[in-house]
Write a protein that holds these residues in place. Structure first.
Motif, PDB file in Angstrom:
ATOM      1  N   UNK A 144       0.830  -1.210   0.000  1.00 44.05           N
ATOM      2  CA  UNK A 144       0.000   0.000   0.000  1.00 44.05           C
ATOM      3  C   UNK A 144       0.865   1.260   0.000  1.00 44.05           C
ATOM      4  N   UNK A 145       1.936   1.350   0.803  1.00 40.55           N
ATOM      5  CA  UNK A 145       2.805   2.532   0.713  1.00 40.55           C
ATOM      6  C   UNK A 145       3.355   2.767  -0.694  1.00 40.55           C
ATOM      7  N   UNK A 146       3.684   1.696  -1.423  1.00 40.69           N
ATOM      8  CA  UNK A 146       4.200   1.874  -2.787  1.00 40.69           C
ATOM      9  C   UNK A 146       3.115   2.406  -3.713  1.00 40.69           C
ATOM     10  N   UNK A 147       1.884   1.921  -3.548  1.00 41.61           N
ATOM     11  CA  UNK A 147       0.780   2.441  -4.365  1.00 41.61           C
ATOM     12  C   UNK A 147       0.541   3.916  -4.058  1.00 41.61           C
ATOM     13  N   UNK A 148       0.662   4.291  -2.779  1.00 43.38           N
ATOM     14  CA  UNK A 148       0.516   5.703  -2.412  1.00 43.38           C
ATOM     15  C   UNK A 148       1.636   6.531  -3.045  1.00 43.38           C
ATOM     16  N   UNK A 149       2.858   6.009  -2.990  1.00 42.59           N
ATOM     17  CA  UNK A 149       4.030   6.714  -3.529  1.00 42.59           C
ATOM     18  C   UNK A 149       3.844   7.024  -5.016  1.00 42.59           C
ATOM     19  N   UNK A 150       3.506   6.009  -5.796  1.00 38.78           N
ATOM     20  CA  UNK A 150       3.350   6.228  -7.232  1.00 38.78           C
ATOM     21  C   UNK A 150       2.078   6.987  -7.567  1.00 38.78           C
ATOM     22  N   UNK A 151       1.077   6.885  -6.701  1.00 38.98           N
ATOM     23  CA  UNK A 151      -0.118   7.693  -6.887  1.00 38.98           C
ATOM     24  C   UNK A 151       0.193   9.172  -6.732  1.00 38.98           C
ATOM     25  N   UNK A 152       0.993   9.498  -5.733  1.00 38.45           N
ATOM     26  CA  UNK A 152       1.428  10.877  -5.534  1.00 38.45           C
ATOM     27  C   UNK A 152       2.256  11.377  -6.716  1.00 38.45           C
ATOM     28  N   UNK A 153       3.003  10.474  -7.304  1.00 36.24           N
ATOM     29  CA  UNK A 153       3.893  10.827  -8.410  1.00 36.24           C
ATOM     30  C   UNK A 153       3.119  11.038  -9.714  1.00 36.24           C
ATOM     31  N   UNK A 154       2.065  10.258  -9.907  1.00 33.87           N
ATOM     32  CA  UNK A 154       1.385  10.240 -11.205  1.00 33.87           C
ATOM     33  C   UNK A 154       0.093  11.059 -11.245  1.00 33.87           C
ATOM     34  N   UNK A 155      -0.613  11.178 -10.100  1.00 34.49           N
ATOM     35  CA  UNK A 155      -1.907  11.852 -10.101  1.00 34.49           C
ATOM     36  C   UNK A 155      -1.759  13.338  -9.799  1.00 34.49           C
ATOM     37  N   UNK A 156      -2.537  14.154 -10.510  1.00 32.06           N
ATOM     38  CA  UNK A 156      -2.534  15.594 -10.246  1.00 32.06           C
ATOM     39  C   UNK A 156      -3.687  15.936  -9.306  1.00 32.06           C
ATOM     40  N   UNK A 184      -5.870  18.366  -9.347  1.00 31.79           N
ATOM     41  CA  UNK A 184      -7.098  18.789 -10.013  1.00 31.79           C
ATOM     42  C   UNK A 184      -7.870  17.619 -10.623  1.00 31.79           C
ATOM     43  N   UNK A 185      -7.163  16.554 -11.003  1.00 32.05           N
ATOM     44  CA  UNK A 185      -7.813  15.393 -11.619  1.00 32.05           C
ATOM     45  C   UNK A 185      -7.924  14.218 -10.653  1.00 32.05           C
ATOM     46  N   UNK A 186      -7.622  14.453  -9.368  1.00 29.67           N
ATOM     47  CA  UNK A 186      -7.603  13.332  -8.436  1.00 29.67           C
ATOM     48  C   UNK A 186      -8.976  12.676  -8.300  1.00 29.67           C
ATOM     49  N   UNK A 187     -10.032  13.465  -8.121  1.00 21.52           N
ATOM     50  CA  UNK A 187     -11.356  12.886  -7.896  1.00 21.52           C
ATOM     51  C   UNK A 187     -11.808  12.055  -9.091  1.00 21.52           C
ATOM     52  N   UNK A 188     -11.577  12.566 -10.292  1.00 27.34           N
ATOM     53  CA  UNK A 188     -11.922  11.819 -11.506  1.00 27.34           C
ATOM     54  C   UNK A 188     -11.098  10.537 -11.577  1.00 27.34           C
ATOM     55  N   UNK A 189      -9.803  10.654 -11.313  1.00 27.02           N
ATOM     56  CA  UNK A 189      -8.919   9.484 -11.377  1.00 27.02           C
ATOM     57  C   UNK A 189      -9.287   8.443 -10.326  1.00 27.02           C
ATOM     58  N   UNK A 247       3.294  19.138   0.394  1.00 27.58           N
ATOM     59  CA  UNK A 247       3.041  17.964   1.233  1.00 27.58           C
ATOM     60  C   UNK A 247       3.249  16.671   0.460  1.00 27.58           C
ATOM     61  N   UNK A 248       2.917  16.683  -0.841  1.00 24.41           N
ATOM     62  CA  UNK A 248       3.086  15.480  -1.656  1.00 24.41           C
ATOM     63  C   UNK A 248       4.551  15.086  -1.742  1.00 24.41           C
ATOM     64  N   UNK A 249       5.410  16.059  -1.975  1.00 24.71           N
ATOM     65  CA  UNK A 249       6.848  15.772  -2.068  1.00 24.71           C
ATOM     66  C   UNK A 249       7.383  15.251  -0.743  1.00 24.71           C
TER      67      UNK A 249
END
Length: 477
Positions: free
Chosen positions: A91-103, A105-110, A221-223
């Motif tokens: 789960x931490x890895x999914x969070x890490x790459x989610x932070x890296x790939x998702x913007x 403004x488009x988070x809710x849609x994604x 905060x994402x970084x």
């Protein structure tokens, strides 16, 4: 001998429930479990006045628990998965790459689209929220996205699959209850599911551009969270193996609990290989939840508080509060059923049917009331399917109209009820109270609103061909 209660008496427990929950939980935040017991024993006493015995209530409660036991037991395995997947770094890895790939403004849609895909593949809203949903809520925290909005988008996507996937239990149950076939049922649900999904996407797209939903002040905060996760865990593509096991096992139609247990065991092995965790830590994480102290190379005190709060969770024991809520709700449901209150309410509602639109409206209301009272999707689907099956046939309406309506109302209302199995689970897993994510869980109420609209307009309403009606005349609209 049991006497049939009048409608005014039958609705009293529901009124009391609304008052007790609205004031006790909504205002004062008292324990839902104790409030449920108060309402339940009021209902039992009322039922006793009409001749219902405690044995009859007990039997009704036991029957409802028996029918839902395996679904309740899945909660425990979701807790096991969360604890072991945190320890392994999945789960931490999914969070890490989610932070890296998702913007932001488009988070809710994604988030909506991602959970739609996973829930359709797995057929389970609980499993989807407990895995990718948990990762996405962590991403939302790092990106500065409103947590209630994020939870609403995640839950909406998760219930898309719970409603539409051929692997979902309710998707299989609804056509059986209504008297149609599985794939006829799924195809017919597109009339309400597609517009509901488009409304979700539109609202989430617009909301993602609002400063009230996405905070620009927390852009760093994402970084910080990415750096913290990368320094805490050893990431490797093999850490996705537990997720792949769940997706593939569900797609192949394998039993849910063995698949989840296999995924947890795999995560435990990966935790020992990549994170250096001891076998005792794996067992403890599975039962009591993940703690940063289980990682031998990490100083828990050096980990930032937001990351610690995000990661330290899970375990079988963490789901016991959810299970307790469900059991207390079943006492209320059993008393309502044994006392004849539900039967009186539903019979009264049937008297308001005068057209196709009013029939679908009454079916939606009855299914919603039953779902809110009993706190799970199975009973309203089965009960209202049996109750309204003949009424749909008499009006010349194909059974798939009924099965669609049962899903639109019966399946999707559950996460919106704080004391229900779904509501308790979603709030506990995502860490957002039900009443906070309620407005954002758009998919869960737009579906049955479209069902009502189509009922009165005639759009998307399938009729029984005259040749199949056995010579009976089709009712006039």
């Amino acid at each position: 001998m049991n006497k049939k209660p009048p409608f005014a008496v039958a609705v009293l427990p529901i009124i009391v429930m609304a008052l007790v929950m609205g004031i006790g939980f909504g205002i004062y935040r008292y324990s839902v479990e104790l409030l449920l017991l108060v309402v339940s024993f009021f209902t039992v006493v009322l039922a006793r006045l009409y001749g219902t015995t405690w044995d009859q209530v007990s039997e009704a409660v036991s029957e409802k628990i028996g029918k839902s036991f395996m679904a309740i037991f899945i909660f425990v395995f979701v807790g096991l998965i969360i604890g072991t997947w945190m320890l392994s770094g999945t789960i931490p890895m999914m969070i890490y790459y989610g932070l890296k790939l998702l913007s932001p403004s488009m988070f809710l849609v994604s988030a909506f689209i991602i959970t739609v895909i996973v829930s359709v593949c797995t057929g389970t809203s609980f499993g989807s929220v407990g895995t990718v949903g948990l990762a996405l809520i962590g991403v939302a925290s790092g990106l500065g996205v409103n947590m209630a909005a994020a939870a609403g988008a995640i839950i909406s996507g998760a219930y898309f699959g719970d409603k539409m996937s051929p692997l979902s239990d309710t998707t299989n149950l609804a056509p059986v209850a209504a008297g149609t076939t599985l794939f006829e049922h799924i195809r017919h649900m597109f009339y309400t599911t597609l517009p509901a999904s488009l409304v979700c996407l539109a609202v989430y797209f617009i909301a993602g551009r609002s400063s009230a939903v996405v905070s620009t002040a927390e852009s760093s905060a994402a970084t910080e969270m990415m750096d913290g996760l990368a320094s805490t865990f050893q990431f490797n593509l093999l850490l996705l193996l537990p997720l792949i096991i769940v997706l593939v096992g569900s797609a192949m139609g394998k039993p849910t609990i063995p698949v989840m247990f296999t995924a947890a065991l795999t995560a435990g092995a990966l935790a020992m290989i990549f994170q250096g965790a001891a076998i005792g830590s794996v067992i403890t994480a599975g039962f009591g939840g993940f703690q940063l102290s289980m990682l031998p190379a990490i100083d828990p005190e050096a980990v930032a508080a937001p990351i610690k709060a995000l990661l330290e969770r899970g375990g079988m024991n963490s789901m016991m509060t959810t299970v307790l809520k469900v059991l207390c709700a079943f006492l209320f449901a059993g008393a309502m059923s044994a006392g004849g209150f539900m039967e009186t309410i539903l019979d009264t509602l049937k008297s308001f049917v005068h057209s196709d639109g009013s029939l679908i409206l009454v079916t939606v209301i009855a299914t919603l009331i039953t779902g809110i009272v009993v706190g799970n999707a199975y009973i309203p689907i089965l009960l209202c399917g049996e109750l309204f099956k003949d009424a749909f046939q008499e009006r010349g309406l194909d059974a798939k109209n009924l099965s669609r309506t049962l899903e639109d109302a019966g399946t999707c209302v559950i996460p919106l009820v704080p004391w229900s199995a779904g509501g308790a689970y979603m709030a506990g897993t995502l860490g957002v109270p039900t009443m906070e994510y309620f407005p954002w869980t758009i998919f869960c109420y737009t579906g049955f609103l479209f069902a009502i609209l189509w009922g009165f307009t005639g759009f998307g309403i399938a009729r029984i061909p005259r040749a199949e009606m056995g010579g009976t005349q089709q009712a006039e609209v």
